[in-house]
Design an enzyme around this catalytic site. Sequence first.
Site: not given
Lengths: 155, 505
Positions: B119, B227, B404, B428, B431, B504
């Site tokens: 991506d 995403h 998250s 970032h 994870g 989402k």
Amino acid sequence: MPSTSMIEDRGEIERRRFEYLDHPADIQLHSWGTTIERAFEACLVSMFGYMTDLEKVEEQYEFYWKVSGDSMDGLLFQFLDEALNSFHAEPCFVAKRVEIMRFDKEKLEIDFRGWGESFDTSKHETEADIKSPTYSNMQIIEKSDRCDVYVIVDI
Amino acid sequence: MPRTFEEECGFINRLTETKFQIVKGFVPNMNVEGRFYVNSRLEQLMFDELKFSCDGQGIGGFLPAVRQIANVASLPGIVGHSIGLPDIHSGYGFSIGNIAAFDVGNPEAVISPGGVGFDINCGVRLLRTNLFEEDVKPVKEQLTQSLFDHIPVGVGSRGAIPMLASDLVECLEMGMDWTLREGYSWAEDKEHCEEYGRMLQADASKVSMRAKKRGLPQLGTLGAGNHYAEVQVVDEIYDKHAASTMGIDQEGQVVVMLHCGSRGLGHQVATDSLVEMEKAMARDGIFVNDKQLACARINSTEGKNYFAGMAAAANFAWVNRSCITFCVRNAFQKTFGMSADDMDMQVIYDVSHNVAKMEEHMVDGRPRKLCVHRKGATRAFPAHHPLIPVDYQLIGQPVLIGGSMGTCSYVLTGTEQGMVETFGTTCHGAGRALSRAKSRRTITWDSVIDDLKKKEISIRIASPKLIMEEAPESYKNVTDVVDTCHSAGISNKAVKLRPIAVIKG
């Protein structure tokens, strides 16, 4: 009836010849069959099965593909990627059943077709968005009476 | 005979509280050492992964992140270290959360699509508003629904902005200059964007027809998986000066976070290049430890083609985030009956966490041009760096860390030490900690919904079945990740954000 990717019944898994294994970020497809052809076919169905519930997909039309590779791994990659492409671009095809018509192990070419229909968000459930197959730890284990295929797909 | 877990651990040393070293010899042909940053809780996850792979006898399974860091260290032309950040987890070739820099001047040095990820230019954008939580509370459900209606989400969704094939070519070459020209972006938006929303090296002719076909219907869509678009409120301010420079003045202020990338187009660019590069590797005699680490020399035709195609895909991702920004502003305008301008809906910043860039860094005391691969890692340049916007020259580059679902997110700033240790890079996001399959097995649908309800978070999700896979329990604790980076000195905490509404795929 749970959706394709949620089925845990061992009998059903043995019948359809594929299962989903753990991977930290994504999912590993494991399929098998008496021959490499059967294992590849099951692998492709398992990929579609992780994206939507195949129970709700009808066999409305057939779709034909042709791929070649420069190694057996490369061929498997192309085999999955080619079919995935007809899902991501027009006509958004989802296969419920797959058949390999010709598997040339010398020239590394496969002609195959699938039965299914175009994905329609109003009819089909959206599940994971598989973006690509990967070479990561890809394994094709061929024995005289059984072939196992492991592919991690990127979500 | 494979090594046992104990033998494997012999190659890994602790350097500081949060920093570990992987010495040469852990895997064959390592050119440099590996480094990774973890705190005690993340350390446990890291070593469990390695142990699991040692016990697994190599059938099925996957490569643990530590071994992947080491495999990357064996690529030709790598400089410094192959670095793993606290949110690292196993990926393809490179782990997610792996940084590697290659010396552009070295003719042997390579560029690898695996080091960027599928991506391309997946990233995070943060918009601020001048609204407060009390303003949003009474209309929260309407706002969430309005955002869900405006932003195309989920597998098979189509973009809301009409596009022709010729527009796509312009998007690929112009990035946010295209959305600005067409009136979807504000002029200020691109000022607060990495590379000003446009990689000049982009060449649309290096993007295959197939990739373009995948990209066309997906432009302006959020996608699925991890995403999301979130409405968040400022929960805590750690660095008042940095926060106010970004236009965040008080706790309770409402912001909007977007996390998405280049969708199918970026994936196809990556896939196409893998095939090309395999041929180039055979020709140039490049050997790698893992087939997924396909790479080509930076200055070879394949290397240049990939970089131009990757840059085009990166531009696509910026256009994508800009189109979604347009949708978000519209949804807010409709809900509040005010113009987006009056609500001060400016872009705070836009970061990329899957990209390769040509940058100058100091190596052994001398400046050198490097090709820095950041996969699941965010650029975090310090104050006074020439490549960060004028507005942020005094505080350092803002770094946006998405948490998250249902947990908090952070805004960090870059530091000098990060520039020295990690090529100006930090983590970032959270994870993953649990596999998707395991999440489905161990977490129930109701528990996730109940948990969100308790936290008063509104949610709209295109594929409700997958909610377990994205549950907070499936991820590492983002606070652990951010704190590790903070204490290692590679980034500073500025602001903590907490979600109140989630959209989402």
